[in-house]
Design an enzyme around this catalytic site. Structure first.
Site, PDB file in Angstrom:
ATOM      1  N   LYS A 165       0.848  -1.197   0.000  1.00 52.43           N
ATOM      2  CA  LYS A 165       0.000   0.000   0.000  1.00 52.43           C
ATOM      3  C   LYS A 165       0.888   1.253   0.000  1.00 52.43           C
ATOM      4  O   LYS A 165       2.089   1.175   0.301  1.00 52.43           O
ATOM      5  CB  LYS A 165      -0.922  -0.034   1.213  1.00 52.43           C
ATOM      6  CG  LYS A 165      -0.198  -0.071   2.545  1.00 52.43           C
ATOM      7  CD  LYS A 165      -1.127  -0.511   3.683  1.00 52.43           C
ATOM      8  CE  LYS A 165      -0.373  -0.508   5.009  1.00 52.43           C
ATOM      9  NZ  LYS A 165      -1.175  -1.105   6.089  1.00 52.43           N
ATOM     10  N   TYR A 214      15.609  29.945  10.762  1.00 49.78           N
ATOM     11  CA  TYR A 214      14.389  30.629  11.199  1.00 49.78           C
ATOM     12  C   TYR A 214      14.287  30.682  12.721  1.00 49.78           C
ATOM     13  O   TYR A 214      14.622  29.720  13.407  1.00 49.78           O
ATOM     14  CB  TYR A 214      13.157  29.885  10.680  1.00 49.78           C
ATOM     15  CG  TYR A 214      12.851  30.177   9.221  1.00 49.78           C
ATOM     16  CD1 TYR A 214      12.640  31.471   8.779  1.00 49.78           C
ATOM     17  CD2 TYR A 214      12.762  29.132   8.311  1.00 49.78           C
ATOM     18  CE1 TYR A 214      12.340  31.718   7.440  1.00 49.78           C
ATOM     19  CE2 TYR A 214      12.458  29.367   6.987  1.00 49.78           C
ATOM     20  CZ  TYR A 214      12.252  30.672   6.548  1.00 49.78           C
ATOM     21  OH  TYR A 214      11.962  30.903   5.240  1.00 49.78           O
TER      22      TYR A 214
HETATM   23  C1  PLP Z   1      -0.319  -2.002   6.771  1.00 44.67           C
HETATM   24  C2  PLP Z   1      -0.881  -3.329   7.129  1.00 44.67           C
HETATM   25  C3  PLP Z   1      -0.043  -4.451   7.253  1.00 44.67           C
HETATM   26  C4  PLP Z   1       1.467  -4.364   7.218  1.00 44.67           C
HETATM   27  O1  PLP Z   1       1.909  -3.943   8.500  1.00 44.67           O
HETATM   28  P1  PLP Z   1       3.458  -3.766   8.819  1.00 44.67           P
HETATM   29  O2  PLP Z   1       3.464  -3.388  10.250  1.00 44.67           O
HETATM   30  O3  PLP Z   1       3.943  -2.671   7.928  1.00 44.67           O
HETATM   31  O4  PLP Z   1       4.119  -5.058   8.531  1.00 44.67           O
HETATM   32  C5  PLP Z   1      -0.636  -5.680   7.443  1.00 44.67           C
HETATM   33  N1  PLP Z   1      -1.982  -5.808   7.536  1.00 44.67           N
HETATM   34  C6  PLP Z   1      -2.806  -4.743   7.458  1.00 44.67           C
HETATM   35  C7  PLP Z   1      -4.276  -4.953   7.595  1.00 44.67           C
HETATM   36  C8  PLP Z   1      -2.289  -3.474   7.261  1.00 44.67           C
HETATM   37  O5  PLP Z   1      -3.118  -2.412   7.212  1.00 44.67           O
END
Ligand code: PLP
Length: 385
Positions: A49, A265
């Site tokens: 994702k 800044y």
């Molecule tokens: C993002 C996600 C993962 C992966 O999690 P990590 O901690 O990055 O390994 C797995 N399952 C779901 C449902 C997620 O949303």
């Protein structure tokens, strides 16, 4: 070596970018194999994702495929289409579900598999498409998923001609980064009751941290995300994964500031010694968080150790406030003569991603997914998986 990035918009050439990301697809593949070994006998899926946590689906997915990965998870249907293009034979689950009638049609048309999270999702999918689907059951996180009792009702009623062919039942752990947390045990017990309702169907509970816990948490399919990309999955202890992403910024100017001078800044950094300052071409618009400035930007009263870069064999601290496009580093302790055009490592082999994230009051996940589009992206180690 390949320089470009179709998936993240127009490619940025090194000569016109301020900073460079080098993405080591060989390390990504090695991390996949290591997680697959830990997950065995369960299959290991890659969670890609958010454009493979910012690395670029178009490059990461083929590398993972070459390393043996056949199942992928994305958040949204649009991401699923990108995976379908990058790996036509992949099994692709869409975590946010069918969403609406139009999306359901697109999901079905592309052969993606929606994760059904609610009773409404089940109804929608049955009406709009009715092909293979996964069921997400909430086991205590109270984020997405049907309840255990809704899952039981579904198991009982999902029969006959209108039955949805269920290919996976899954849940998600809230506290796997803290292996001793009591919620882990509670969630696996709940999930085992769910698995019993759907015998013979694949089951999945573990994210990266769940893979590190291992044992019963593996079920028949694990879902590796952050650990693939070299990030730390478990809070305590060493991170066993190889770093995958290196971020480096051009140095635009080197200046000598006498003791008593200020930098940046708000004149937030007042120098206590004669200081050599390197001004680097990166800033919060590149996801190098302003909150990584340390004392210059108090973050909710938390601690104020700023981030460090790495230059000529030395750790060099951020000095003053990170601004949109520029960040100053105190390079007084570098013995090598540093000149404009040299590159400073922001994170990578010498400065762990998670160290910079922590200095900014966040986690490696947020740092990676927020790197933005101004970088030159260089992919190395991509051939032969
Ligand atoms: C993002 C996600 C993962 C992966 O999690 P990590 O901690 O990055 O390994 C797995 N399952 C779901 C449902 C997620 O949303």
């Amino acid at each position: 070596m390949q320089t470009d990035l179709a998936a993240a918009g127009p490619a940025v050439h090194g000569s016109i970018a301020g900073a460079r990301l080098t993405i080591d697809l060989g390390a990504l593949a090695a991390n996949y194999r290591a997680l697959a070994a830990r997950s065995a006998p369960a299959e290991t899926a890659a969670v890609v994702k958010a454009d493979a946590y910012g690395l670029g689906i178009a490059h990461a997915v083929p590398a993972l495929w070459s390393a043996g990965c056949r199942t992928f998870f994305v958040a949204y249907p649009a991401e699923g289409l990108a995976v379908r293009t990058a790996a036509p034979g992949a099994r692709v689950f869409v975590l946010s579900g069918p969403m609406n009638e139009k999306a359901a049609g697109i999901i079905a048309g592309a052969g993606l598999i929606p994760v059904l999270n609610t009773a409404e999702d089940i109804t929608l999918w049955r009406r709009a498409a009715g092909g293979p689907a996964a069921l997400h059951v909430d086991t205590g996180m109270n984020r997405l998923g049907v309840s255990e009792s809704e899952a039981a009702a579904f198991a009982a009623e999902n029969t006959g001609d209108a039955a949805i062919p269920l290919t996976l039942v899954m849940s998600h752990l809230a506290c796997a980064d803290d292996p001793g947390h009591p919620l882990n045990r509670q969630q696996i017990e709940s999930f085992q009751r769910v698995e019993a309702l759907f015998e013979g169907i694949d089951s999945s509970l573990a994210n990266s941290a769940g893979i590190m816990i291992g044992g019963d948490f593996r079920c028949t399919l694990t879902r590796a995300g952050i650990a693939l990309y070299g990030g730390r999955a478990v809070n305590a202890g060493d991170n066993p994964m190889l770093p995958v992403v290196t971020a480096e910024a051009h140095i635009l100017q080197v200046r000598r500031v006498p003791a008593g001078g200020v930098v940046g800044y708000g004149a937030a950094a007042k120098l206590e010694r004669d200081t050599v300052v390197a001004i680097a071409a990166t800033g919060y618009a590149d996801g190098y968080h302003r909150s990584a400035s340390g004392a210059g930007v108090p973050l909710r009263g938390v601690a104020a150790q700023g981030a460090c870069g790495f230059l000529a064999g030395k750790r060099v601290p951020v000095v003053g406030r990170v601004s949109m496009d520029l960040t100053a580093f105190d390079i007084t302790d570098c013995t090598k003569n540093i000149v404009p055009g040299d590159r400073i490592e922001l994170f990578g082999a010498n400065i762990p991603l998670d160290e910079v994230a922590e200095a900014a009051g966040t986690i490696g996940y947020e740092l990676l997914t927020g790197l933005g589009r101004r970088y030159e992206r260089v992919y190395v180690g991509g051939s032969g998986g």
